[in-house]
Design an enzyme around this catalytic site. Structure first.
Site, PDB file in Angstrom:
ATOM      1  N   SER A 137      14.328  34.886  42.414  1.00 52.79           N
ATOM      2  CA  SER A 137      12.848  33.831  41.823  1.00 52.79           C
ATOM      3  C   SER A 137      12.805  32.944  42.644  1.00 52.79           C
ATOM      4  O   SER A 137      11.518  32.247  42.990  1.00 52.79           O
ATOM      5  CB  SER A 137      13.366  33.556  40.560  1.00 52.79           C
ATOM      6  OG  SER A 137      13.894  35.115  39.800  1.00 52.79           O
ATOM      7  N   HIS A 189      12.188  28.535  39.596  1.00 50.98           N
ATOM      8  CA  HIS A 189      10.968  28.736  39.801  1.00 50.98           C
ATOM      9  C   HIS A 189      10.081  28.064  40.884  1.00 50.98           C
ATOM     10  O   HIS A 189       8.806  27.554  41.005  1.00 50.98           O
ATOM     11  CB  HIS A 189      10.452  29.214  38.638  1.00 50.98           C
ATOM     12  CG  HIS A 189      10.872  30.673  38.332  1.00 50.98           C
ATOM     13  ND1 HIS A 189      10.714  31.497  37.002  1.00 50.98           N
ATOM     14  CD2 HIS A 189      11.782  31.443  38.499  1.00 50.98           C
ATOM     15  CE1 HIS A 189      11.150  32.424  36.671  1.00 50.98           C
ATOM     16  NE2 HIS A 189      12.268  32.788  37.708  1.00 50.98           N
TER      17      HIS A 189
END
Length: 238
Positions: A137, A189
């Site tokens: 991610s 993220h």
């Protein structure tokens, strides 16, 4: 600028374009994107179905990174915890990766992916010293950030404005998910997103022409070095 191939920046519109068969342009993935998809999917099959001990060996366990197992900053990004986890990350890679790689070149794209991965791992290491994380991610959010930076530059065009708004809505949804889905490493993220935004913003200053490929790669390598330095400082202070 409007061109037969769609809206392009002035630099790209003036450059000579190689014409390829339309079907090949759609179906053939550029090499780095294809390799990343193959590696991630292959590692998922191995770790999830055949050799579960790979999670123990390669997940980003920050406690073990502090103990000297530094490779986990990278290897954890090639493990995934389930079908939906690998599906959404690989779908995003397939969606965001090819056009970036074709635009900037395979070396620059690989450097962007690696730098975003390292920034995601570094921020998770700094903010959650005893945490454990897996997944691509951080790197994927770097590609996402690159798209946002590129679309912001052309926001004055109808297509650019529409794309920028869509990406901002998608970003908002993804930033909200950690509040309703437990266990999401949102720190990774954010780290990847920062890297992607910053690298592509500098790339736009450097230029997107083929002649600037070396400079673009250097920018991403410097960003990766900064992420490594931050990780080292976190380990020394921890």
């Amino acid at each position: 600028m409007d061109t037969p191939g769609g809206q392009k920046c002035p630099e790209c519109a003036r450059s000579t374009t190689k014409v390829i068969h339309g079907r090949a342009a759609v179906t053939k993935l550029p090499p780095v994107t294809a390799a990343l998809l193959a590696i991630n999917i292959g590692m998922f099959v191995l770790s999830y179905y055949l050799i579960p001990s790979l999670f123990v060996l390669f997940e980003q366990s920050n406690r073990l990174i502090h103990a000297g197992e530094w490779w986990r900053l990278v290897t954890g990004a090639f493990l995934h915890g389930g079908i939906m986890h690998i599906f959404f990350n690989m779908y995003a890679l397939w969606l965001f990766g090819p056009q970036i790689e074709r635009q900037v070149g395979s070396v620059s794209f690989a450097a962007l992916y690696g730098a975003s991965l390292l920034w995601g791992s570094a921020l998770f290491l700094i903010m959650v010293p005893t945490g454990v994380a897996i997944g691509a991610s951080g790197a994927i959010f770097g590609l996402f950030g690159g798209w946002i930076a590129a679309s912001y530059r052309v926001r004055h065009t109808p297509a650019g404005r529409r794309l920028f708004r869509q990406l901002i809505v998608l970003l908002g949804i993804n930033m909200f998910l950690p509040f309703i889905i437990p266990g999401v490493a949102w720190q990774a993220h954010v780290g990847g997103l920062i890297a992607g935004l910053g690298i592509v913003w500098v790339w736009q200053k450097v230029g997107m022409r083929r002649q600037a490929a070396g400079a673009r790669s250097a920018v991403a390598v410097v960003a990766a070095a900064v992420a490594i330095l931050l990780s080292v400082v976190a380990l020394l202070l921890g």
